[in-house]
Design an enzyme around this catalytic site. Sequence first.
Site, PDB file in Angstrom:
ATOM      1  N   SER A 175     -47.143 -32.450  36.513  1.00  7.85           N
ATOM      2  CA  SER A 175     -47.065 -32.796  37.913  1.00  7.85           C
ATOM      3  C   SER A 175     -45.845 -32.074  38.549  1.00  7.85           C
ATOM      4  CB  SER A 175     -46.974 -34.275  37.704  1.00  7.85           C
ATOM      5  OG  SER A 175     -48.056 -34.991  37.516  1.00  7.85           O
ATOM      6  N   GLU A 181       0.731  -1.314   0.033  1.00  7.52           N
ATOM      7  CA  GLU A 181       0.024  -0.057  -0.006  1.00  7.52           C
ATOM      8  C   GLU A 181       0.945   1.128  -0.121  1.00  7.52           C
ATOM      9  OE1 GLU A 181      -3.108   0.240  -0.494  1.00  7.52           O
ATOM     10  OE2 GLU A 181      -3.396  -1.694  -0.689  1.00  7.52           O
TER      11      GLU A 181
END
Length: 801
Positions: free
Chosen positions: A493, A122
């Site tokens: 239950s 770059e």
Amino acid sequence: MRNLLVVSNLQNLDYALELNFHLMLTLPPITLRLRGWKLIDRVALAFLLLCSIALGAGCGLLFVYASDLPEIRALETYRPDVVTEVYADDGQLAGSFALQRRILMTHEQCPKVLYSAVTAIEDQHFEEHWGIDFPRMASAAFRNLVKRRITGGASTITMQLAGNLFLDRSDRSFRRKMQEILLALQIERRYTKPQIFTMYANQVYLAHGNYGFAAAAQFYFGKPVTDLNLPEAALLAGMVNGPKFSPLTNPELALNRRNLVLRRMEEEGKITPAEDTATKKSPLGLHIQYPRNDLAPYFFEEIRKYLESTYGTEAVHERGLRVYTTLNIHMQRIANQSLRDGLHSYERRHGWRGNLPNVLGDNLGKLETYEDDDWRHAIEKGSYLSGLVLTVGERDAVIKIGPYRGILSPNDFAWTGRKKPAELLKVGDLAQFSIQEVRDNTVRVQLEQQPGPQGALLAIDNSTGEIKAMIGGYSFEDSKFNRATQAFRQVGSSFKVYVYADALERGSTPFDTIVDLPFTTISGGQSYSPRNYDEKFEGTITLRRALAGSRNVPAVKLAEKVGINTVVDMAKRFGITTPLPPYLPLALGAADMKLLEHVSAFTVFPNDGIRIDPHMIRRVTSYEGALLEEAHPEVHDVLTPEVARTMTAMLEEVIQFGTGIQAKALGRPAAGKTGTTQDYTDAWFVGYTPQLTAGVWVGFDDKQISLGKKETGARAALPIWLEFMQGATAGTPVMDFTNVVPLEEQVGEHHVNVDTPDTAPTEDEPAAPKEKPPAPPPPAKTGAADTAGVSPRLSAAQKQW
């Protein structure tokens, strides 16, 4: 004299004429020179005028562009959007929230190989220039002029940073370029090279929602940026040029770009020719870590909603927080596997449905190129994934699952009852498969199908109230609805624990007796006749037997004795906030409750009667580390220690010889309770060890759809609980419940006459069919082990209800 005068005058005239002639000969050159100097002056003047105009225009443009520039001083307080990081209970990063996935890194954290790779591709002269690389700019301009199009730029790292932070880099205008240059010059004046590179490294976009090299390193390679090696650093550096170089969407292009970076590094002397050659031969080496919070999506969604409501969306998704949660990664993984195993086991019990989607018939793609979203997840043993049917033969079929191929043989689909794969599958079908084994590029699979029912699982640490694992459904992608925290379902239950706890607190003991016979009472102004699940009656039994066997008639009698309103109050003391109708059917779980509250309530028993509010967050800090909140859960005194310990002793027997006997395979002290609703629409099991409490619910989202006959809590939910607890407690010391005396050791102190022994085998716990009336009790022998026996003789000394 006149003649002489004439001659003299003539001579003078000749002289004058000659003089004039000479003057005429000499004057033109003088005139031409003067005119030449005037032309030069005019050109010089024009040139100076043009320069002045150009300079003025340039200054004007610079003034205009500069006046429109942002203040570089803003960088001193600028901080890019960062992720909110979510940590597990061991400090390990487990998830994140962000609009832009970014993890900030310092200059010291940037490995040298990454710095070299980025600058090589770059900005080769990054260390030398002061924001603008004039030689490179001239070279780029000449190249673009020759090719008559923009083939490449000359932006330095500083110029890219300026563009990324302050400008729209998609704008290719001269104005934007000039502004970029001016900003770059200002940035170079104010900041050092390390500072500039660090800001750049945290800002650059690297495809798939990743900003900065630290986030990209986690996403593409599953490692921190400090651990990047040469080929990985080169690949990331090559992606700076744009998302088109993503190794996921364009692997070949990404590979070529990576190799270009390596060549530039070699040309710049950053690596040796040997390193360049060797590294170019290596594959991309991806280990994708999708930031989808896959480990515990329902848990993370609860965290996200809380954070946004407390701190705001901006704080969560832009400024970033650090959230330290109670999640245990190991337990959550075990929970994920257990729930899926349990739901797929249910599907195998109920047969093959078929009706599969087909890639070719439904125009989803081609066999050669089709990629399923499931294949982005880890493909490992135990996974349940979609597979593409490539070929179907007489005896087997070839299945594609990501990069793997599997052979489906008759044993792998025997549960369907079919003999040949062609009876189940055709080319192009997308079916579910479980991965039994992974070898090289092949897998051994078993045919599965997408589960119809849903499930939820929640685990809480008893001593702290911390939620360690949470699952709100089979698939978060298919349904965001959290059935662990949002669903209201009847608990069957399993509600009986509140009835028995209330009775014990009012003076009852596990050895008191109750009559299990048909009876009718009034509830809510209407007659009510409870029935047992097996349509049988056990006569005189103890309370410990009634709870272990989950007998319905005794539970209703007990609730009627203590008062249903006191049972409601007791449940509220346990932390149940949902409305509970004060009618006797409530004793059998005829009320909607949340799994979260129900599981939290069960922690009262191993905690000697106290309940700690369940919570998911230990502390929250800002991204910089400032403490924002810390958990201080409220502690509730629910039961006396004696009642809590007695309840634990009774619930231990549910597992030792009651409806939860399958959980005995855990091999360590545990207690719990099954739950099944009428018509088998909901199946529950909530159980605990001294350290951990967990609950499981299974059912269809549509409450009108039954799980099917015999799909009880013991059959549909308990196996999921057992698999989870086996994995969660593996490797931990076996502990007994503190100060809990087993009831079997107390039997000698209590002499009672019963029709059914306390430890007699108990049938599985199916729900009570509505269409059958209670069967009349047959004669029975006192003390017999026949579970259908009832004694007509009841001792007056016994407590009977």
